[in-house]
Design a protein around this motif. Structure first.
Motif, PDB file in Angstrom:
ATOM      1  N   PRO A  29     -12.993   0.967 -10.970  1.00 50.25           N
ATOM      2  CA  PRO A  29     -11.826   0.856 -10.084  1.00 50.25           C
ATOM      3  C   PRO A  29     -12.243   1.232  -8.671  1.00 50.25           C
ATOM      4  O   PRO A  29     -13.042   2.155  -8.481  1.00 50.25           O
ATOM      5  CB  PRO A  29     -10.841   1.905 -10.632  1.00 50.25           C
ATOM      6  CG  PRO A  29     -11.431   2.422 -11.890  1.00 50.25           C
ATOM      7  CD  PRO A  29     -12.878   2.071 -11.927  1.00 50.25           C
ATOM      8  N   TRP A  30     -11.773   0.507  -7.686  1.00 49.19           N
ATOM      9  CA  TRP A  30     -12.202   0.732  -6.310  1.00 49.19           C
ATOM     10  C   TRP A  30     -10.967   0.780  -5.420  1.00 49.19           C
ATOM     11  O   TRP A  30     -10.251  -0.194  -5.292  1.00 49.19           O
ATOM     12  CB  TRP A  30     -13.124  -0.403  -5.873  1.00 49.19           C
ATOM     13  CG  TRP A  30     -13.796  -0.134  -4.573  1.00 49.19           C
ATOM     14  CD1 TRP A  30     -13.199   0.118  -3.370  1.00 49.19           C
ATOM     15  CD2 TRP A  30     -15.204  -0.056  -4.343  1.00 49.19           C
ATOM     16  NE1 TRP A  30     -14.140   0.340  -2.403  1.00 49.19           N
ATOM     17  CE2 TRP A  30     -15.378   0.235  -2.966  1.00 49.19           C
ATOM     18  CE3 TRP A  30     -16.330  -0.216  -5.152  1.00 49.19           C
ATOM     19  CZ2 TRP A  30     -16.635   0.373  -2.385  1.00 49.19           C
ATOM     20  CZ3 TRP A  30     -17.576  -0.091  -4.569  1.00 49.19           C
ATOM     21  CH2 TRP A  30     -17.730   0.201  -3.209  1.00 49.19           C
ATOM     22  N   THR A  31     -10.752   1.949  -4.819  1.00 48.10           N
ATOM     23  CA  THR A  31      -9.589   2.073  -3.942  1.00 48.10           C
ATOM     24  C   THR A  31      -9.980   1.651  -2.528  1.00 48.10           C
ATOM     25  O   THR A  31     -10.858   2.241  -1.910  1.00 48.10           O
ATOM     26  CB  THR A  31      -9.039   3.505  -3.967  1.00 48.10           C
ATOM     27  OG1 THR A  31      -8.626   3.766  -5.314  1.00 48.10           O
ATOM     28  CG2 THR A  31      -7.845   3.650  -3.039  1.00 48.10           C
ATOM     29  N   GLU A  82      -6.947  -7.337  -7.359  1.00 46.39           N
ATOM     30  CA  GLU A  82      -6.336  -7.333  -6.022  1.00 46.39           C
ATOM     31  C   GLU A  82      -7.002  -8.394  -5.159  1.00 46.39           C
ATOM     32  O   GLU A  82      -8.001  -8.158  -4.480  1.00 46.39           O
ATOM     33  CB  GLU A  82      -6.485  -5.948  -5.375  1.00 46.39           C
ATOM     34  CG  GLU A  82      -5.777  -4.838  -6.141  1.00 46.39           C
ATOM     35  CD  GLU A  82      -4.266  -5.001  -6.164  1.00 46.39           C
ATOM     36  OE1 GLU A  82      -3.703  -5.685  -5.279  1.00 46.39           O
ATOM     37  OE2 GLU A  82      -3.634  -4.447  -7.085  1.00 46.39           O
ATOM     38  N   GLY A  89     -15.826   4.763   0.369  1.00 44.32           N
ATOM     39  CA  GLY A  89     -15.337   5.617  -0.707  1.00 44.32           C
ATOM     40  C   GLY A  89     -16.480   6.491  -1.185  1.00 44.32           C
ATOM     41  O   GLY A  89     -17.428   6.763  -0.452  1.00 44.32           O
ATOM     42  N   TYR A 119     -15.264  -5.789  -0.341  1.00 50.16           N
ATOM     43  CA  TYR A 119     -13.829  -5.707  -0.088  1.00 50.16           C
ATOM     44  C   TYR A 119     -13.578  -5.695   1.412  1.00 50.16           C
ATOM     45  O   TYR A 119     -14.427  -5.265   2.195  1.00 50.16           O
ATOM     46  CB  TYR A 119     -13.247  -4.430  -0.704  1.00 50.16           C
ATOM     47  CG  TYR A 119     -13.270  -4.411  -2.215  1.00 50.16           C
ATOM     48  CD1 TYR A 119     -12.496  -5.318  -2.950  1.00 50.16           C
ATOM     49  CD2 TYR A 119     -14.050  -3.491  -2.909  1.00 50.16           C
ATOM     50  CE1 TYR A 119     -12.515  -5.299  -4.333  1.00 50.16           C
ATOM     51  CE2 TYR A 119     -14.067  -3.469  -4.297  1.00 50.16           C
ATOM     52  CZ  TYR A 119     -13.296  -4.373  -5.007  1.00 50.16           C
ATOM     53  OH  TYR A 119     -13.312  -4.358  -6.373  1.00 50.16           O
ATOM     54  N   GLU A 164      -3.131   0.328   1.185  1.00 51.89           N
ATOM     55  CA  GLU A 164      -4.104   0.847   0.217  1.00 51.89           C
ATOM     56  C   GLU A 164      -3.838   0.256  -1.179  1.00 51.89           C
ATOM     57  O   GLU A 164      -2.718   0.294  -1.662  1.00 51.89           O
ATOM     58  CB  GLU A 164      -4.012   2.373   0.138  1.00 51.89           C
ATOM     59  CG  GLU A 164      -5.056   2.947  -0.800  1.00 51.89           C
ATOM     60  CD  GLU A 164      -4.921   4.454  -1.003  1.00 51.89           C
ATOM     61  OE1 GLU A 164      -5.202   5.194  -0.041  1.00 51.89           O
ATOM     62  OE2 GLU A 164      -4.547   4.857  -2.125  1.00 51.89           O
ATOM     63  N   VAL A 165      -4.877  -0.281  -1.781  1.00 49.57           N
ATOM     64  CA  VAL A 165      -4.727  -0.803  -3.151  1.00 49.57           C
ATOM     65  C   VAL A 165      -5.986  -0.454  -3.944  1.00 49.57           C
ATOM     66  O   VAL A 165      -7.046  -0.207  -3.380  1.00 49.57           O
ATOM     67  CB  VAL A 165      -4.557  -2.345  -3.203  1.00 49.57           C
ATOM     68  CG1 VAL A 165      -3.207  -2.763  -2.676  1.00 49.57           C
ATOM     69  CG2 VAL A 165      -5.676  -3.064  -2.485  1.00 49.57           C
ATOM     70  N   THR A 166      -5.847  -0.428  -5.267  1.00 49.30           N
ATOM     71  CA  THR A 166      -6.995  -0.170  -6.128  1.00 49.30           C
ATOM     72  C   THR A 166      -7.300  -1.418  -6.945  1.00 49.30           C
ATOM     73  O   THR A 166      -6.461  -1.890  -7.707  1.00 49.30           O
ATOM     74  CB  THR A 166      -6.713   1.018  -7.070  1.00 49.30           C
ATOM     75  OG1 THR A 166      -6.451   2.164  -6.261  1.00 49.30           O
ATOM     76  CG2 THR A 166      -7.900   1.300  -7.975  1.00 49.30           C
ATOM     77  N   ASP A 167      -8.478  -1.954  -6.723  1.00 48.30           N
ATOM     78  CA  ASP A 167      -8.893  -3.143  -7.473  1.00 48.30           C
ATOM     79  C   ASP A 167      -9.558  -2.701  -8.772  1.00 48.30           C
ATOM     80  O   ASP A 167     -10.326  -1.741  -8.790  1.00 48.30           O
ATOM     81  CB  ASP A 167      -9.867  -3.986  -6.638  1.00 48.30           C
ATOM     82  CG  ASP A 167     -10.200  -5.301  -7.326  1.00 48.30           C
ATOM     83  OD1 ASP A 167      -9.272  -5.925  -7.866  1.00 48.30           O
ATOM     84  OD2 ASP A 167     -11.382  -5.695  -7.351  1.00 48.30           O
ATOM     85  N   ARG A 168      -9.259  -3.388  -9.851  1.00 51.21           N
ATOM     86  CA  ARG A 168      -9.873  -3.113 -11.156  1.00 51.21           C
ATOM     87  C   ARG A 168     -10.463  -4.419 -11.675  1.00 51.21           C
ATOM     88  O   ARG A 168      -9.830  -5.138 -12.445  1.00 51.21           O
ATOM     89  CB  ARG A 168      -8.824  -2.595 -12.143  1.00 51.21           C
ATOM     90  CG  ARG A 168      -8.208  -1.301 -11.690  1.00 51.21           C
ATOM     91  CD  ARG A 168      -7.024  -0.869 -12.540  1.00 51.21           C
ATOM     92  NE  ARG A 168      -6.283   0.158 -11.831  1.00 51.21           N
ATOM     93  CZ  ARG A 168      -6.650   1.435 -11.773  1.00 51.21           C
ATOM     94  NH1 ARG A 168      -7.695   1.855 -12.438  1.00 51.21           N
ATOM     95  NH2 ARG A 168      -5.950   2.302 -11.068  1.00 51.21           N
TER      96      ARG A 168
END
Ligand code: HEC
Length: 462
Positions: free
Chosen positions: A139-141, A177, A228, A280, A286-290
């Protein structure tokens, strides 16, 4: 007088009714078109923001659908139909455009529920093809903003858990996302005992105020980037240079690489790990991609080996788009084939100034033909063009790629027409990246099939 006009109107309606006695309804005429040409994207979990599975979810979009199909904005398709036929061409026939337009203009009725065709059995959770194996990324915020809006490309290794040599017959990459995902490329690499799983690594590039990479000769200081938690690598990223197999990319409009339609597959040896190369771009929220990778696999060897790859780059030392140049053309790229192969798909990759790209095949006997022309490239739609019939490439052939760029103010995507634009990773820098998919005989060493210039191009190295 009024009576007369009323009589005229009544007979006009009668005449119209005579010509077209049957009203256009959703269930009878419209839904079959949506099933064939729209639902692959317009359904829950896939890339389009609204679903065209049911009357209720489609009806509010009737007028927008009419506008989108008449302007040929939808379905997205950019190949010039004069060259090659493509199996994934979802363009509408004029009669289908007329049907949707008429439905929008005549009340957008639902029609008889008995007319509803059997629903398409779309895979669950938005997958385009139902995976046998799902590999999860980290997961990457992505923050709402970062300095200069930059998040450098990063690489991550995750375990592959391949318990035996496996024929991978399709690869689909699914970010959660889309708004922040510039690309995710994946591939399979040998397991190394000292591997650190699930930890991003990236190269901290020096960038000017506009986020453009500073060439090595002008570098003065190192600037922090905001990726991050992870590890900043000095010099060039060792993982980025690793040779992976089954290298495929998600870019907008291109998620699934299906080798089954070409009777081909990629062999992933037992114990291999998964390499992710991730880019990205912050999008204001702000969103978290999974991200996930879906694989279909087989224990049976296919007829042919699949090689899917980015094939070279323009020369980063000479590529420079002058300010306000509406039609810059760098030197063409020539991909040279050392083995007999079959071309099965092509996918142009450029950034925001990309204007057009042409793939021309030059045979050893001197003949040549255009195999793909994308006259109006759109960064938001980097579609793969799947050839309906593979094109044989005899050993000794060249695939020559030419492209043009529009750095003028007329290009509505241009972030700054007054800059010289160089090769770089960010969308406001440029690329000339022709992706190709070829298959070869199983006896051929896939690493020896073709050579492409500047395959690991970056303007200043790391
Ligand atoms: C390859 C995927 C894909 C296919 C196939 C596709 N769409 Fe779309 N569509 C999208 C995406 C993604 C968006 C949202 C982004 C955009 O508007 O470009 C969209 C947006 C739209 C919109 C909103 C347009 C606007 O101007 O706001 C309409 C209407 C639409 N699609 C209709 C259709 C119809 C009708 C079809 C089939 C005939 C179709 N689409 C096929 C992906 C697709």
């Amino acid at each position: 007088m009024r009576l007369f006009a009323g009589f005229l109107m009544a007979s006009a309606i009668l005449v119209a009714a005579d010509i077209s006695p049957e009203p256009v309804t959703f269930t009878k005429q419209v839904l079959p078109i949506l099933q064939r040409n729209c639902q692959s994207c317009h359904r829950p979990g896939n890339i389009a923001p609204m679903s065209f599975l049911s009357y209720e979810s489609t009806r509010p979009w009737a007028k927008a659908m009419k506008a989108a199909v008449i302007s040929r904005k939808m379905p997205p398709w950019f190949a010039d139909p004069n060259y090659s036929h493509f199996s994934n061409d979802r363009s509408l026939k004029q009669s289908e455009i007329d049907t949707i337009a008429k439905w929008a203009d005549t009340g957008s009725a639902q029609g008889d529920p008995k007319d509803v065709p059997p629903p398409v059995a779309w895979p669950e959770n938005g997958w385009t093809t139902k995976p046998d194996v799902i590999l999860k990324g980290i997961p990457w915020t992505v923050p709402a903003t970062t300095p200069k809006n930059v998040i450098e490309w990063a690489t991550v290794v995750t375990p592959g858990n391949f318990t035996h040599d496996t024929w991978v017959t399709s690869i689909e990459i699914k970010p959660s996302e889309l708004g922040v995902t510039h690309h995710i490329c994946t591939g399979f690499i040998p397991h190394q005992p000292d591997v650190v799983y699930n930890t991003p690594e990236w190269v901290d590039k020096e960038r000017d105020d506009a986020g453009v990479e500073v060439p090595p000769s002008q570098r003065t200081l190192r600037l922090p980037t905001a990726n991050g938690t992870g590890k900043i690598v000095e010099g060039s990223d060792p993982r980025a240079a690793r040779i992976d197999i089954g290298h495929v990319c998600f870019v907008p409009g291109r998620a699934l690489q299906d080798f089954r339609i070409h009777n081909a597959a990629v062999l992933v040896p037992k114990g291999y790990d998964v390499l992710w190369n991730i880019h990205y771009t912050p999008n204001g929220k702000e969103v978290t991609d999974r991200p996930e990778i879906g694989l279909t696999v087989s224990d049976k060897a296919p007829e042919r080996l699949m090689i899917a790859s980015a094939a070279g780059s323009a020369n980063p030392a000479t590529f420079a788009i002058p300010p306000n140049d509406p039609n810059y053309s760098p030197d063409p790229i020539a991909i040279i084939f050392h083995e007999d192969a079959e071309l099965v798909w092509m996918a142009p990759h450029m950034h925001l100034r990309g204007k057009d790209m042409t793939y021309r095949l030059e045979y050893p006997d001197g003949r040549s033909e255009i195999v793909l022309s994308v006259p109006h490239y759109d960064f938001n739609w980097q579609l793969p063009y799947e050839l309906a019939k593979p094109i044989r490439i005899p050993k000794g052939s060249k695939l020559v790629i030419t492209a043009h760029y529009d750095n003028s103010a007329n290009n509505k995507f241009n972030p700054d027409p007054n800059r010289t634009v160089y090769i770089g990773n960010m969308t406001w820098e440029e690329m000339l990246g022709p992706f190709i998919g070829v298959t070869v005989d199983k006896t051929v060493d896939p690493s020896k099939v073709y050579t492409a210039p500047f395959s690991n191009a970056s303007r200043g190295g790391a």
